[in-house]
Write a protein that holds these residues in place. Structure first.
Motif, PDB file in Angstrom:
ATOM      1  N   TYR A   1      -6.405  14.182  -0.256  1.00 11.16           N
ATOM      2  CA  TYR A   1      -7.485  13.257   0.076  1.00 11.16           C
ATOM      3  C   TYR A   1      -7.956  13.557   1.498  1.00 11.16           C
ATOM      4  CZ  TYR A   1     -10.010   8.831   0.179  1.00 11.16           C
ATOM      5  OH  TYR A   1     -10.983   7.872   0.251  1.00 11.16           O
TER       6      TYR A   1
ATOM      7  N   ARG B   1      -1.022  10.327  -2.418  1.00 11.43           N
ATOM      8  CA  ARG B   1      -1.241  11.784  -2.380  1.00 11.43           C
ATOM      9  C   ARG B   1      -1.189  12.283  -0.935  1.00 11.43           C
ATOM     10  NH1 ARG B   1      -6.970  12.390  -4.693  1.00 11.43           N
ATOM     11  NH2 ARG B   1      -7.177  10.324  -3.785  1.00 11.43           N
TER      12      ARG B   1
ATOM     13  N   VAL C   1       0.851  -1.187   0.000  1.00 10.21           N
ATOM     14  CA  VAL C   1       0.000   0.000   0.000  1.00 10.21           C
ATOM     15  C   VAL C   1       0.889   1.241   0.000  1.00 10.21           C
ATOM     16  CG1 VAL C   1      -1.763   1.268   1.278  1.00 10.21           C
ATOM     17  CG2 VAL C   1      -1.812  -1.218   1.234  1.00 10.21           C
TER      18      VAL C   1
ATOM     19  N   ARG D   1      -4.995   3.030   0.231  1.00  8.89           N
ATOM     20  CA  ARG D   1      -5.183   2.692  -1.188  1.00  8.89           C
ATOM     21  C   ARG D   1      -5.923   3.821  -1.914  1.00  8.89           C
ATOM     22  NH1 ARG D   1      -3.635  -2.540  -1.988  1.00  8.89           N
ATOM     23  NH2 ARG D   1      -3.812  -3.917  -0.199  1.00  8.89           N
TER      24      ARG D   1
ATOM     25  N   CYS E   1      -6.123   6.947  -1.033  1.00  4.84           N
ATOM     26  CA  CYS E   1      -5.253   8.130  -1.043  1.00  4.84           C
ATOM     27  C   CYS E   1      -4.195   8.003  -2.135  1.00  4.84           C
ATOM     28  CB  CYS E   1      -4.611   8.285   0.330  1.00  4.84           C
ATOM     29  SG  CYS E   1      -3.495   9.667   0.491  1.00  4.84           S
ATOM     30  N   ASN E   2      -3.704   6.792  -2.340  1.00  2.56           N
ATOM     31  CA  ASN E   2      -2.767   6.460  -3.416  1.00  2.56           C
ATOM     32  C   ASN E   2      -1.520   7.350  -3.460  1.00  2.56           C
ATOM     33  OD1 ASN E   2      -1.940   4.829  -5.538  1.00  2.56           O
ATOM     34  ND2 ASN E   2      -2.866   6.159  -7.075  1.00  2.56           N
TER      35      ASN E   2
END
Length: 126
Positions: A27, A101, A6, A96, A98-99
């Protein structure tokens, strides 16, 4: 702790639900168990609401936002997070989504230094 694959956020901020939005929020996720009083869903502009990442009612009441109980609060909160399968799944889902950011943990408490979002940020930073 989050799964190994992750991506972690580039930055994590904590922000009161009553503060203005900013372009750098990234996010935005509410991490309180209850909706902030007097704030509409439209005004808050959240990407998510993760109730599973809020402290238990019992822990929240014990803490009572007493700065002298801060160390005990976040240690007990960390234990709750680690013992809860729901919290583990919520952290993975949050990271996940938020990826990588910027992540802004939104909370309603008046105390900007001693609250569950600050404790959660500390947990995620570790």
């Amino acid at each position: 702790m989050p799964a190994a694959n992750v991506p972690l956020p580039e930055k994590i901020h904590c922000k009161r639900a009553y503060d203005d939005l900013s372009a750098g929020d990234g996010y935005r996720v509410l991490v309180d168990g209850m909706w902030p009083r007097g704030v509409s869903k439209d005004a808050l502009k959240l990407d998510d609401w993760q109730k599973a990442l809020a402290p238990s009612t019992e822990l929240r009441r014990w803490f009572g936002h007493d700065p002298q109980r801060w160390a005990g609060f976040y240690q007990k909160f960390f234990n709750e997070l680690e013992q809860s399968a729901d919290a583990t799944a919520a952290i993975d889902a949050l990271l996940r989504a938020c990826n990588g950011r910027t992540l802004t943990l939104v909370y309603a408490a008046k105390d900007e230094q001693h609250n569950n979002a600050v404790a959660l940020k500390r947990y995620l930073d570790a």
